[in-house]
Scaffold this motif. Sequence first.
Motif, PDB file in Angstrom:
ATOM      1  N   ARG A  91       1.028  -1.282   0.028  1.00 21.85           N
ATOM      2  CA  ARG A  91      -0.068  -0.097   0.180  1.00 21.85           C
ATOM      3  C   ARG A  91       1.064   1.171  -0.235  1.00 21.85           C
ATOM      4  N   TYR A  94       0.366   6.902   2.622  1.00 19.78           N
ATOM      5  CA  TYR A  94      -0.860   7.574   2.964  1.00 19.78           C
ATOM      6  C   TYR A  94      -2.047   6.654   3.411  1.00 19.78           C
ATOM      7  N   GLU A  95      -2.017   5.375   2.672  1.00 15.18           N
ATOM      8  CA  GLU A  95      -3.048   4.491   3.175  1.00 15.18           C
ATOM      9  C   GLU A  95      -2.663   3.688   4.419  1.00 15.18           C
ATOM     10  N   LEU A 149      -9.000   9.975   1.999  1.00 12.51           N
ATOM     11  CA  LEU A 149      -9.818   8.913   2.619  1.00 12.51           C
ATOM     12  C   LEU A 149     -10.393   9.058   4.091  1.00 12.51           C
TER      13      LEU A 149
END
Length: 429
Positions: A91, A94-95, A149
């Motif tokens: 990933r 930021y994820e 997100l």
Amino acid sequence: MKSVLTLIIAFIVVAGAAQVPATAIATIGQPLPAWQEGYLDLHHINTGRGNAAFYVLPDGTTLLFDAGELDPTDPRTTSKRNTPERPDSSRHPYEWIAGYIRSVAPGKSIDYALISHFHDDHFGSWYPAAPVSADGRFALTGITGVGDLLGIHTLLTRDWHYPVDPAVLLARRPAADHYRHTWDNYLAFVAAREAKGQHTEFLRAGSRTQIRLVHQPEKWRAFYVQNVKSNGWIWTGRDSTVQQHFPPVDPNDRKTLPDENPLSNAIVIHYGPFSYYTGGDNPGNVFLGDAPWRDVETDISKAVGEVDIATMDHHGNRDALNETFIKTLKPRVWIEQVWTADHPGHEVLIRATSQLLYPGPRDLFATNFMEANELVIGPLVGNAYKSRQGHIVVRVLPGGSTYYIVILDDSNEKGLVKQVFGPYGSKGK
């Protein structure tokens, strides 16, 4: 799940009847027990790609301090000089940050996000293959990815129009300039999120009300966040007055323009007798040829005074943690957010551990510590650091008199407890 044991512990701490054993705060090999009302949890998230810290305040208000993401196409990022991505590269950073926040946050969005300054390891870097937001308006990297997100209610930054509006400086660079893309992407993110209700504010040095509890402020009156510095404005330590640290600038003379690091925001979090300092990449050591005003740590330290915990300015790099700063703050705990073998500088570590600057014990914790740096520095590393790998969590118990340091495994997303240190007694008791 709130356990009866946790509630009893909280009551005991508030009453001051006894200290809580470390085993009651966290169990090695198990997940970190969930935040409870009255706790102050300070999470230092390790992705190996820059700084990210997430704070859950006593009433559940949340504050994200930086969300860095280095450019993966830069050869240095994946070189042996830099730390590997954590937990892995399946990933984007930021994820991983957003996933960590989801696992510990009491709510679904972020109340405040504060960017210390505009360097990629603190707010993210644009790169050609970065994912794009659903509306196609901006690339997802660092703060833009986390904000997309999770959503951010209030985004706080330094006033980027000082010393010169970036548009003026970037206009002098080639159209293909990498940072030019990064900055344009950030502005596109701000505009898109403001259209959806996000507030964007410049941090006001000297204020202790700009960042405030938003759920039950009346219940936790001993808690506040003191804004210490933004750009050249530094709090004097008295009421809300500030002083300008930098001399007048000439937009046409780069020697008069402060670089990005000494423009960093700095704050102190207070919870009753407990205090915690964090200040981005603010420098304090002036090298040959540098202007003396590049030392901002000295004036910061005069305003801040002693604290329980301090994060190392500029990751412990060689231009930070000057003698005045160290002997004035006198932290019991140093926290270092690391992503390269440059962190910390050998001489910085000597100063931070020196009994001549302030007497007494101090414990150091690092999110990463590269073997190359350990080989160069030698035994001082093992003697100084209690932990050199993992997410670092400060859990301050209700009332602020007692706190613990919990190290979480950063090799997978489970984040199980590796080590527990404490109890530590806050200085202001």
